[in-house]
Design a protein around this motif. Structure first.
Motif, PDB file in Angstrom:
ATOM      1  N   ARG A  60       0.815  -1.218   0.000  1.00  0.00           N
ATOM      2  CA  ARG A  60       0.000   0.000   0.000  1.00  0.00           C
ATOM      3  C   ARG A  60       0.850   1.270   0.000  1.00  0.00           C
ATOM      4  NH1 ARG A  60      -3.494  -1.722   4.729  1.00  0.00           N
ATOM      5  NH2 ARG A  60      -3.210   0.451   5.261  1.00  0.00           N
ATOM      6  N   ALA A  61       1.952   1.218  -0.729  1.00  0.00           N
ATOM      7  CA  ALA A  61       2.775   2.406  -0.925  1.00  0.00           C
ATOM      8  C   ALA A  61       2.053   3.336  -1.898  1.00  0.00           C
ATOM      9  CB  ALA A  61       4.143   2.021  -1.489  1.00  0.00           C
ATOM     10  N   ASP A  62       2.441   4.588  -1.887  1.00  0.00           N
ATOM     11  CA  ASP A  62       1.873   5.555  -2.818  1.00  0.00           C
ATOM     12  C   ASP A  62       2.569   5.518  -4.174  1.00  0.00           C
ATOM     13  OD1 ASP A  62       0.045   6.659  -0.880  1.00  0.00           O
ATOM     14  OD2 ASP A  62       1.791   7.619   0.044  1.00  0.00           O
ATOM     15  N   GLY A  63       3.647   4.738  -4.252  1.00  0.00           N
ATOM     16  CA  GLY A  63       4.381   4.638  -5.501  1.00  0.00           C
ATOM     17  C   GLY A  63       5.597   3.761  -5.348  1.00  0.00           C
ATOM     18  N   VAL A  64       6.401   3.770  -6.412  1.00  0.00           N
ATOM     19  CA  VAL A  64       7.579   2.903  -6.489  1.00  0.00           C
ATOM     20  C   VAL A  64       8.779   3.725  -6.945  1.00  0.00           C
ATOM     21  CG1 VAL A  64       7.109   2.159  -8.864  1.00  0.00           C
ATOM     22  CG2 VAL A  64       8.391   0.655  -7.324  1.00  0.00           C
ATOM     23  N   TYR A  65       9.967   3.312  -6.510  1.00  0.00           N
ATOM     24  CA  TYR A  65      11.226   3.994  -6.825  1.00  0.00           C
ATOM     25  C   TYR A  65      12.207   2.971  -7.367  1.00  0.00           C
ATOM     26  CZ  TYR A  65      15.788   6.130  -5.563  1.00  0.00           C
ATOM     27  OH  TYR A  65      17.064   6.623  -5.556  1.00  0.00           O
ATOM     28  N   GLY A  66      12.849   3.317  -8.491  1.00  0.00           N
ATOM     29  CA  GLY A  66      13.848   2.410  -9.031  1.00  0.00           C
ATOM     30  C   GLY A  66      14.275   2.811 -10.428  1.00  0.00           C
ATOM     31  N   ALA A  67      15.019   1.932 -11.063  1.00  0.00           N
ATOM     32  CA  ALA A  67      15.474   2.152 -12.432  1.00  0.00           C
ATOM     33  C   ALA A  67      14.256   2.281 -13.351  1.00  0.00           C
ATOM     34  CB  ALA A  67      16.356   0.996 -12.876  1.00  0.00           C
ATOM     35  N   PRO A  68      14.357   3.107 -14.393  1.00  0.00           N
ATOM     36  CA  PRO A  68      13.194   3.338 -15.265  1.00  0.00           C
ATOM     37  C   PRO A  68      12.514   2.076 -15.772  1.00  0.00           C
ATOM     38  CG  PRO A  68      14.906   4.903 -15.791  1.00  0.00           C
ATOM     39  CD  PRO A  68      15.495   3.926 -14.788  1.00  0.00           C
ATOM     40  N   ALA A  69      13.261   1.094 -16.215  1.00  0.00           N
ATOM     41  CA  ALA A  69      12.650  -0.123 -16.749  1.00  0.00           C
ATOM     42  C   ALA A  69      11.864  -0.876 -15.679  1.00  0.00           C
ATOM     43  CB  ALA A  69      13.722  -1.035 -17.342  1.00  0.00           C
ATOM     44  N   ARG A  70      12.262  -0.723 -14.437  1.00  0.00           N
ATOM     45  CA  ARG A  70      11.615  -1.451 -13.349  1.00  0.00           C
ATOM     46  C   ARG A  70      10.294  -0.812 -12.915  1.00  0.00           C
ATOM     47  NH1 ARG A  70      14.374  -3.295  -7.640  1.00  0.00           N
ATOM     48  NH2 ARG A  70      12.849  -4.915  -7.245  1.00  0.00           N
ATOM     49  N   ILE A  71      10.121   0.478 -13.154  1.00  0.00           N
ATOM     50  CA  ILE A  71       8.943   1.190 -12.650  1.00  0.00           C
ATOM     51  C   ILE A  71       7.927   1.510 -13.737  1.00  0.00           C
ATOM     52  CG2 ILE A  71      10.231   2.205 -10.741  1.00  0.00           C
ATOM     53  CD1 ILE A  71       9.961   4.868 -12.572  1.00  0.00           C
ATOM     54  N   ALA A  72       8.109   0.983 -14.927  1.00  0.00           N
ATOM     55  CA  ALA A  72       7.245   1.318 -16.065  1.00  0.00           C
ATOM     56  C   ALA A  72       5.783   1.045 -15.752  1.00  0.00           C
ATOM     57  CB  ALA A  72       7.676   0.526 -17.290  1.00  0.00           C
ATOM     58  N   LEU A  73       4.911   1.931 -16.235  1.00  0.00           N
ATOM     59  CA  LEU A  73       3.467   1.776 -16.088  1.00  0.00           C
ATOM     60  C   LEU A  73       3.028   0.576 -16.918  1.00  0.00           C
ATOM     61  CD1 LEU A  73       0.887   3.150 -14.963  1.00  0.00           C
ATOM     62  CD2 LEU A  73       0.740   4.345 -17.137  1.00  0.00           C
ATOM     63  N   ARG A  74       2.387  -0.352 -16.291  1.00  0.00           N
ATOM     64  CA  ARG A  74       2.004  -1.574 -16.987  1.00  0.00           C
ATOM     65  C   ARG A  74       0.504  -1.613 -17.315  1.00  0.00           C
ATOM     66  NH1 ARG A  74       6.826  -3.118 -17.409  1.00  0.00           N
ATOM     67  NH2 ARG A  74       8.132  -3.800 -15.717  1.00  0.00           N
ATOM     68  N   PHE A 129      -0.547   5.994  -9.015  1.00  0.00           N
ATOM     69  CA  PHE A 129       0.564   5.289  -8.364  1.00  0.00           C
ATOM     70  C   PHE A 129       1.848   5.947  -8.863  1.00  0.00           C
ATOM     71  CE2 PHE A 129       3.471   1.560  -8.172  1.00  0.00           C
ATOM     72  CZ  PHE A 129       3.289   1.216  -6.843  1.00  0.00           C
ATOM     73  N   LEU A 130       2.531   6.673  -7.987  1.00  0.00           N
ATOM     74  CA  LEU A 130       3.714   7.434  -8.402  1.00  0.00           C
ATOM     75  C   LEU A 130       4.860   6.521  -8.814  1.00  0.00           C
ATOM     76  CD1 LEU A 130       3.778  10.194  -5.646  1.00  0.00           C
ATOM     77  CD2 LEU A 130       3.074  10.435  -8.033  1.00  0.00           C
ATOM     78  N   ARG A 131       5.581   6.972  -9.839  1.00  0.00           N
ATOM     79  CA  ARG A 131       6.757   6.247 -10.316  1.00  0.00           C
ATOM     80  C   ARG A 131       7.941   7.207 -10.312  1.00  0.00           C
ATOM     81  NH1 ARG A 131       2.709   6.073 -12.984  1.00  0.00           N
ATOM     82  NH2 ARG A 131       3.481   7.149 -14.789  1.00  0.00           N
ATOM     83  N   LEU A 132       8.939   6.907  -9.472  1.00  0.00           N
ATOM     84  CA  LEU A 132      10.136   7.731  -9.359  1.00  0.00           C
ATOM     85  C   LEU A 132      11.308   6.953  -9.946  1.00  0.00           C
ATOM     86  CD1 LEU A 132       8.150   9.013  -7.335  1.00  0.00           C
ATOM     87  CD2 LEU A 132      10.096   9.489  -5.875  1.00  0.00           C
ATOM     88  N   ALA A 133      11.949   7.544 -10.939  1.00  0.00           N
ATOM     89  CA  ALA A 133      13.033   6.871 -11.652  1.00  0.00           C
ATOM     90  C   ALA A 133      14.391   7.389 -11.193  1.00  0.00           C
ATOM     91  CB  ALA A 133      12.882   7.107 -13.154  1.00  0.00           C
ATOM     92  N   THR A 134      15.322   6.484 -11.036  1.00  0.00           N
ATOM     93  CA  THR A 134      16.696   6.866 -10.771  1.00  0.00           C
ATOM     94  C   THR A 134      17.352   7.262 -12.090  1.00  0.00           C
ATOM     95  OG1 THR A 134      17.439   4.578 -11.032  1.00  0.00           O
ATOM     96  CG2 THR A 134      16.904   5.299  -8.803  1.00  0.00           C
ATOM     97  N   ALA A 135      18.266   8.243 -12.037  1.00  0.00           N
ATOM     98  CA  ALA A 135      18.965   8.672 -13.249  1.00  0.00           C
ATOM     99  C   ALA A 135      20.325   9.247 -12.877  1.00  0.00           C
ATOM    100  CB  ALA A 135      18.145   9.713 -14.004  1.00  0.00           C
TER     101      ALA A 135
END
Length: 185
Positions: free
Chosen positions: A76-90, A97-103
């Motif tokens: 029940r997190a508000d989103g996910v954090y990680g490498a772009p390929a890992r957080i892609a909207l499916r 659901f927030l997606r935060l990408a590392t860069a």
């Protein structure tokens, strides 16, 4: 409904774990917590996340999990954090659901754009204890990279409130830069 994307993020780590509750209470409403806590065993990590999620929500903050999107939704997190390929909207049901990408480069920022990230965390801007001796982007290069993409970008790595102000009040995140300071607002 899409959640607002905070401009200030606290990143969890074993170094700041003892301060997290205090910091979440002191941060202005509407900030974010990126929960990593890789140092904990799975059950302890989940228990710590649940406690911080309740506190974060009580203070109107969002909390994202550094893990797989399926785990973040289950917890029940508000989103996910990680490498772009890992957080892609499916799926379209993942809206809100927030997606935060590392860069760490322009190519990785572009990957964040392609995967519809809500925010990229660009690092390291300054020298940091997390990656001692790593090559840093520097504030000028980091700002130039951020301006190359149509994506909200938060600066990470050695960031403090004073450094964010010098960079022009940019979105930013910190592990140590928000702790043990007299005021974070």
């Amino acid at each position: 409904m899409q959640r607002p994307v905070p401009g200030l993020w606290l990143v969890s780590d074993d170094r700041n774990d003892d301060q997290l509750a205090q910091l979440l209470r002191r941060l202005p409403s509407g900030c974010g917590l990126i929960f990593r806590h890789y140092h904990l065993a799975p059950e302890a990590r989940r228990k710590r996340f649940d406690a911080l999620r309740l506190l974060a929500h009580a203070h109107r903050h969002v909390i994202v999990l550094a893990d797989a999107p399926a785990v973040a939704r289950k917890w029940r997190a508000d989103g996910v954090y990680g490498a772009p390929a890992r957080i892609a909207l499916r799926r379209s049901s993942e809206r809100g659901f927030l997606r935060l990408a590392t860069a760490h480069s322009l190519a990785q920022l572009a990957a964040g754009v392609r995967t519809a990230a809500d925010l990229a965390l660009l690092s390291p801007v300054y020298p940091t204890r997390t990656h001692p001796g790593a090559k840093v982007l520097g504030p000028v290069r980091a700002l130039l990279l951020a301006r190359q993409v149509p994506l909200k970008v938060a600066m990470l790595g050695g960031m403090t409130r004073a450094r964010a102000r010098r960079m022009g009040s940019v979105e930013w995140a910190a592990i140590d830069g928000l702790g043990r300071c007299p005021s974070v607002s």
